[in-house]
Enzyme design. Structure first.
Site, PDB file in Angstrom:
ATOM      1  N   ARG A 257      20.828  -5.361  31.977  1.00 42.59           N
ATOM      2  CA  ARG A 257      20.120  -6.341  32.802  1.00 42.59           C
ATOM      3  C   ARG A 257      20.731  -7.711  32.553  1.00 42.59           C
ATOM      4  NH1 ARG A 257      14.818  -7.274  30.448  1.00 42.59           N
ATOM      5  NH2 ARG A 257      15.602  -9.340  29.930  1.00 42.59           N
ATOM      6  N   HIS A 261      14.042 -10.353  32.958  1.00 42.80           N
ATOM      7  CA  HIS A 261      13.236  -9.207  33.382  1.00 42.80           C
ATOM      8  C   HIS A 261      12.612  -9.487  34.751  1.00 42.80           C
ATOM      9  CE1 HIS A 261      10.573  -5.768  33.212  1.00 42.80           C
ATOM     10  NE2 HIS A 261       9.551  -6.565  33.430  1.00 42.80           N
ATOM     11  N   TYR A 270      15.118 -13.910  23.231  1.00 44.68           N
ATOM     12  CA  TYR A 270      15.143 -12.671  22.461  1.00 44.68           C
ATOM     13  C   TYR A 270      16.492 -11.952  22.450  1.00 44.68           C
ATOM     14  CZ  TYR A 270      14.098 -10.845  27.182  1.00 44.68           C
ATOM     15  OH  TYR A 270      14.117 -10.575  28.527  1.00 44.68           O
TER      16      TYR A 270
END
Length: 360
Positions: A257, A261, A270
């Site tokens: 990805r 998100h 993160y």
């Protein structure tokens, strides 16, 4: 997982390297004409343009949220182009590339995220179900549909999409059981993009996801999710197996990805930048472009024409998105139930009275 110099691993099905070199695989191969490869390239570029325009629209306040597919185009176009007209696809909320393959007007995808409709397209017309927001629930819907195909003795299959994070959901594992026991004609297509929002893959599983299939009694395959050739070949073979009574298959498309998100997420909190940079070198569009150049199957005029078409598509998408009419507030009650319902009637009346309390 051991990675060799080509960027692949022994357990990863790959037909096109990140450098655009064609490689062979003993079990999965595909014979594509130059025209077909150019068509796949066009799909990849146009779908990315749709995605980038939608992200921009959300950042400008025109969409409430958007789930980007950036980096996952090959997994979606490859698998989507493997479907026949009779097959049925069940998406999550990120399968904009599969929607493109099923001839869903891209502006209809935006209606849901703009809050002006509940989906916008007819699933029966496109054999493409409405987007599912609840994580993993579409896998049970898909298995039920596949069992219906089986009972109708139809020559068709079902494919259902989900992410690596969804594999921890009970619904997904229950759907594996049902599909296996009833030998349902279904392909489970997991886009393993490495991150379930902020949770890395190692917090979802201790083994490669595709190996889970063996515990349920059906085959699993890991494919290079950034290789559109491999995704097409593997999905085509799995769908044919489903249609001919060989039961379910789990495909793990190993991808990444590239974006957030959703547009409410900040991935810099993160994950490290070096990880993202490493995956940029495996870009699904650039490897097809490199292949076409190296094999003299496309010239600069072709690439320029695709880019121009993408710009035109983005401008048209923006114009039509901004022109979407806002629904009347009371329309939200119209399609909750098929028939009149006393509770809905009361709630509609209460909401109408509330709205009347505002100055016109």
């Amino acid at each position: 997982m051991t990675i060799d110099a080509s960027g692949s691993s022994p357990e990863l099905v790959q037909l096109l390297t990140p450098e655009g070199e064609r490689v062979e695989h003993p079990d999965y191969d595909i014979d594509l004409t130059p025209e077909e490869i150019r068509s796949l390239y066009r799909d990849l570029v146009l779908v990315r343009r749709i995605d980038l325009e939608a992200v921009a629209l959300q950042r400008q306040g025109e969409l409430g949220i958007w789930a980007s597919l950036l980096g996952q185009e090959a997994a979606q176009i490859g698998s989507g182009r493997a479907l026949t007209d009779a097959d049925m696809a069940f998406p999550t909320y990120r399968e904009h590339g599969v929607a493109w393959c099923r001839d869903v007007d891209p502006v209809k995808l935006l209606g849901l995220f703009r809050g002006v409709n509940h989906g916008g397209w007819d699933p029966k017309e496109h054999n493409f179900h409405l987007y599912t927001i609840v994580i993993g629930s579409q896998t049970l819907h898909a298995v039920g549909y596949a069992m219906g195909i089986q009972r109708d003795d139809a020559s068709a299959a079902t494919i259902v999409y989900f992410g690596d994070g969804a594999t921890s959901q009970g619904d997904v594992n229950e759907s594996f059981i049902w599909a296996s026991v009833f030998n349902a004609p279904i392909v489970f297509f997991c886009q393993n993009n490495q991150w379930a929002i902020s949770e890395p893959l190692e917090k979802q599983t201790r083994i490669p996801l595709y190996r889970r299939a063996s515990g349920f009694g059906f085959p699993g395959i890991r494919v290079d999710g950034n290789d559109v050739f491999a995704c097409l070949a593997v999905t085509r073979k799995a769908l044919e197996a489903a249609r001919t009574g060989q039961g379910p298959t789990l495909i793990e498309a190993f991808t990444y990805r590239m974006g957030a998100h959703t547009t409410t997420d900040d991935p810099t909190r993160y994950r490290v930048a070096s990880e993202l940079e490493a995956w940029k070198l495996k870009d699904p569009i650039e490897r097809v472009k490199a292949y076409l150049f190296k094999n003299q199957q496309a010239d600069q005029a072709f690439f320029d024409s695709v880019d121009a078409e993408a710009d035109q598509l983005g401008a048209d998408l923006r114009r039509r998105c901004l022109a979407m009419p806002d629904p009347e507030p009371l329309d939200i009650f119209d399609h909750v139930y098929r028939e009149p319902h006393a509770l809905i009637d009361r709630e509609r009346a209460q909401f109408a009275a509330y709205l009347e309390g505002f100055e016109k």
